[in-house]
Write a protein that holds these residues in place. Structure first.
Motif, short mmCIF file in Angstrom:
data_model
loop_
_atom_site.label_atom_id
_atom_site.label_comp_id
_atom_site.label_asym_id
_atom_site.label_seq_id
_atom_site.Cartn_x
_atom_site.Cartn_y
_atom_site.Cartn_z
N VAL A 11 0.93 -1.19 -0.05
CA VAL A 11 -0.18 -0.04 0.01
C VAL A 11 0.74 1.28 0.02
O VAL A 11 2.09 1.05 0.53
CB VAL A 11 -1.13 0.02 1.06
CG1 VAL A 11 -1.89 -1.02 1.13
CG2 VAL A 11 -0.17 0.31 2.57
N ASP A 12 0.25 2.25 -0.43
CA ASP A 12 1.22 3.54 -0.43
C ASP A 12 0.98 4.39 0.89
O ASP A 12 2.16 5.07 1.15
CB ASP A 12 0.59 4.39 -1.85
CG ASP A 12 0.99 3.97 -3.07
OD1 ASP A 12 1.48 2.65 -3.08
OD2 ASP A 12 0.33 4.25 -4.06
N ALA A 13 0.01 4.31 1.49
CA ALA A 13 -0.06 5.12 2.74
C ALA A 13 -1.38 4.38 3.38
O ALA A 13 -2.18 3.82 2.84
CB ALA A 13 -0.33 6.42 2.27
N LEU A 14 -1.25 4.61 4.68
CA LEU A 14 -2.29 4.35 5.75
C LEU A 14 -3.45 5.58 5.81
O LEU A 14 -2.95 6.83 6.12
CB LEU A 14 -1.92 3.84 6.94
CG LEU A 14 -2.93 3.70 8.13
CD1 LEU A 14 -3.71 2.62 7.82
CD2 LEU A 14 -2.17 3.35 9.46
N LEU A 26 -9.55 -1.09 8.31
CA LEU A 26 -8.22 -0.13 7.74
C LEU A 26 -8.76 0.46 6.23
O LEU A 26 -9.07 -0.25 5.44
CB LEU A 26 -7.02 -0.87 7.64
CG LEU A 26 -6.40 -1.07 8.99
CD1 LEU A 26 -4.84 -1.54 8.77
CD2 LEU A 26 -6.33 0.28 9.84
N ALA A 27 -8.55 1.68 6.15
CA ALA A 27 -8.63 2.38 4.85
C ALA A 27 -7.16 2.72 4.48
O ALA A 27 -6.44 3.34 5.22
CB ALA A 27 -9.56 3.68 4.94
N VAL A 28 -6.61 2.07 3.38
CA VAL A 28 -5.28 2.42 2.86
C VAL A 28 -5.44 2.92 1.55
O VAL A 28 -6.40 2.58 0.78
CB VAL A 28 -4.50 1.01 2.85
CG1 VAL A 28 -4.43 0.52 4.29
CG2 VAL A 28 -5.30 0.05 2.09
N MET A 50 -8.52 3.78 -3.08
CA MET A 50 -8.35 3.29 -1.63
C MET A 50 -9.14 1.88 -1.53
O MET A 50 -10.00 1.70 -2.23
CB MET A 50 -9.09 4.40 -0.92
CG MET A 50 -8.19 5.42 -0.52
SD MET A 50 -9.06 7.07 0.32
CE MET A 50 -9.38 6.21 1.80
N LYS A 51 -8.36 1.40 -0.56
CA LYS A 51 -8.94 -0.10 -0.34
C LYS A 51 -9.49 -0.06 1.12
O LYS A 51 -8.75 0.44 2.13
CB LYS A 51 -8.08 -1.23 -0.51
CG LYS A 51 -7.90 -1.47 -1.87
CD LYS A 51 -7.34 -3.12 -1.82
CE LYS A 51 -7.38 -3.57 -3.29
NZ LYS A 51 -6.60 -3.02 -4.20
N TRP A 52 -10.59 -0.83 1.41
CA TRP A 52 -11.15 -0.89 2.66
C TRP A 52 -10.64 -2.66 3.22
O TRP A 52 -11.30 -3.38 2.62
CB TRP A 52 -12.57 -0.59 2.76
CG TRP A 52 -12.65 1.07 2.60
CD1 TRP A 52 -13.07 1.39 1.35
CD2 TRP A 52 -13.16 1.89 3.55
NE1 TRP A 52 -13.03 2.80 1.61
CE2 TRP A 52 -13.21 2.85 2.92
CE3 TRP A 52 -13.15 1.69 5.11
CZ2 TRP A 52 -13.56 4.14 3.60
CZ3 TRP A 52 -13.49 2.88 5.53
CH2 TRP A 52 -13.46 4.27 4.90
N ARG B 46 -16.55 2.92 -0.43
CA ARG B 46 -15.47 2.82 -1.48
C ARG B 46 -15.72 3.99 -2.47
O ARG B 46 -14.82 4.60 -2.93
CB ARG B 46 -15.70 1.67 -1.86
CG ARG B 46 -14.95 0.84 -1.28
CD ARG B 46 -14.98 -0.63 -2.17
NE ARG B 46 -14.37 -1.70 -1.36
CZ ARG B 46 -15.30 -2.81 -0.99
NH1 ARG B 46 -16.51 -2.82 -1.63
NH2 ARG B 46 -15.02 -3.69 -0.39
N GLU B 47 -17.07 4.18 -2.94
CA GLU B 47 -17.36 5.09 -3.85
C GLU B 47 -17.08 6.48 -3.40
O GLU B 47 -16.29 7.45 -4.14
CB GLU B 47 -18.89 5.09 -4.17
CG GLU B 47 -19.18 4.09 -5.19
CD GLU B 47 -20.40 3.70 -5.44
OE1 GLU B 47 -21.29 4.68 -5.31
OE2 GLU B 47 -20.68 2.64 -6.17
N ILE B 48 -17.37 6.91 -2.11
CA ILE B 48 -16.76 8.24 -1.57
C ILE B 48 -15.40 8.49 -1.77
O ILE B 48 -14.86 9.31 -2.08
CB ILE B 48 -17.30 8.46 -0.10
CG1 ILE B 48 -18.89 8.41 -0.04
CG2 ILE B 48 -16.66 9.81 0.40
CD1 ILE B 48 -19.50 8.34 1.19
N SER B 49 -14.56 7.46 -1.18
CA SER B 49 -13.17 7.37 -1.20
C SER B 49 -12.68 7.47 -2.57
O SER B 49 -11.50 7.85 -2.78
CB SER B 49 -12.75 6.47 -0.24
OG SER B 49 -12.86 5.16 -0.71
#
Lengths: 82, 377
Positions: A11-14, A26-28, A50-52, B46-49
């Motif tokens: 991942v690039d960042a947290l 965690l959102a990364v 972003m990934k959750w 997800r969509e928001i982000s």
């Protein structure tokens, strides 16, 4: 990297941790792009994706009984190396 | 509902709907349904982000702060490290190899880095209000307006640049501050995991000027407090945060390493007001709250601006007629009641002055604030 973690995600960042209805996540930042060079040649990145990640599932993947942050830290170590 | 007699009818109408919906929900509260709810919730997040992905982070550079504040922290760090004197500073320079100099408008090689001016514009109805802030190193109290002293050479150690101290970040533009609470609480050990992420816009451009290249960098930072769409979010909240506050910074870099930074801020007019949408083209402006409440909110907002930026020239661009006039007058009253000489107020009726696309009339506004600009350096 401990052998207990069998999947490594770069991942690039947290972004942060969130408590959702289905548990902690965690959102990364999984994808980013350098958009500019800031002052002092510091790169400036734009978040592109972003990934959750559900922490429980990640924690369960590691065979050790360690908590989620332990399971995640190797990934983030890679982030630091970037 | 909330003591209004007229609201009674919808309550009666709503009640059966609500009960039937909850009954249905209870009966079908099975696992697939629950999973579907959770999935769509996550999908929404997800969509928001992803769709509103104007999120930025600086690699080793704290993007939540403007250049001057960044330099201040770098300068503090370097002088705290025992190299505060000139000899030590030279040593730091040779070690790190990355030295920056801030130059004022005077153009001497090492001058005040305090020549940063900022201005603000706020949405008031169709109007805007702009204010100009300045950092004045000569008169500044270090604790109040962080800036390296005049003539300071700011040293940046490339090695130390990797981690940003979250305590130095500007909370207003640090969008993932709350999400990182646990990580920040873990202290310096976990600092490598803290990436302050800023929402706004960044663009860089280079232009050749007289055989050298000038770099232009535009950074716009949206505050994470009181954001919302036009009409639906107006004025200030009880804490003095104004709607759709943003700080824009224009950085110019010269090839010899000199930098200049011009900072503007804008926000909604800092009194208590609303503009609920109606069928009208221009919804009515509702001024709210008692005089004392407005004083408190305005004071909170402006003290925050003065503390962060120094002297402020607030430029109000809304119309001098109808609702906007009432709003502008309320603003004016608050400025008068606030009574601080560092706050200068200019009302420039943008629509009247520049109607029929007479943009050249903006010169009048420039003339109005010329002295302020001159004092920023």
């Amino acid at each position: 990297v401990p052998a207990t973690v069998y999947k490594t995600l770069v991942v690039d960042a947290l972004y942060g941790a969130f408590q959702l209805l289905s548990g902690p996540y965690l959102a990364v930042v999984s994808k980013s792009r350098r958009v500019a060079r800031g002052p002092y040649h510091a790169p400036i990145f734009q978040v592109e994706d972003m990934k959750w990640l559900p922490i429980r599932r990640l924690a369960a993947r590691s065979s050790s009984a360690g908590d989620a942050t332990v399971a995640l830290s190797p990934e983030e170590r890679e982030e630091e190396e970037m | 509902v909330s003591g209004h007699r007229r609201a009674r009818v919808p309550v009666v109408a709503l009640t059966p709907t609500l009960t039937s919906r909850s009954r249905r929900a209870r009966s079908s509260w099975c696992l697939p349904c629950l999973l579907l709810t959770l999935c769509s919730y996550l999908q929404l997040l997800r969509e928001i982000s992803e769709t509103s992905s104007f999120f930025y982070a600086g690699g080793g550079y704290d993007l939540t702060n403007c250049l001057q504040r960044n330099d201040y922290h770098a300068w503090k760090a370097s002088s705290a490290g025992g190299s505060g004197d000139a000899a030590g500073a030279e040593a730091t320079r040779s070690r790190s190899g990355s030295v920056s100099r801030m130059a004022g408008a005077g153009g001497s090689s090492v001058t005040s880095s305090g020549s940063v001016a900022s201005s603000a514009a706020a949405d008031g109805g169709h109007g805007r209000h702009a204010s100009h802030h300045r950092f004045d190193t000569d008169a500044c109290l270090e604790a109040e307006r962080p800036a390296p002293p005049v003539g300071a050479v700011v040293h940046r150690d490339a090695g130390a640049a990797a981690a940003v101290d979250p305590a130095h970040c500007d909370e207003r533009f640090f969008w993932n501050r709350r999400a990182l609470n646990a990580v920040v609480a873990a202290g310096p050990r976990a600092r490598g995991f803290v990436t302050p992420i800023m929402n706004g816009f960044v663009e860089a451009a280079h232009c050749p000027v007289a055989e050298s290249e000038v770099g232009l960098l535009l950074i716009s930072r949206r505050a994470c407090t009181r954001q919302g769409t036009r009409f639906n979010m107006r004025g200030a909240d009880a804490e003095g945060n104004v709607a759709n506050y943003a700080e824009s910074e224009q950085i110019t870099t010269l090839e010899d390493g000199r930098l200049s930074s011009f900072v503007q801020v804008r926000g909604s007019i800092p009194v208590l007001w609303e503009q609920p949408v109606s069928l009208k083209y221009t919804p009515r402006v509702l001024l709210k709250g008692a005089e004392a409440a407005n004083h408190a909110v305005f004071g909170r907002h402006m003290r925050c601006q003065l503390t962060r930026y120094g002297a402020v020239t607030a430029v109000n661009l809304i119309d001098k007629k109808k609702d906007q006039q009432r709003l502008g007058e309320a603003y004016e009253r608050e400025v008068a009641a606030f009574g601080r000489p560092e706050l200068r107020y200019v009302w420039f009726d943008f629509h009247a002055e520049c109607k029929n696309m007479q943009w050249q009339n903006l010169r009048r506004l420039v003339d109005l604030v010329a002295n302020d600009f001159a004092s920023y350096g």
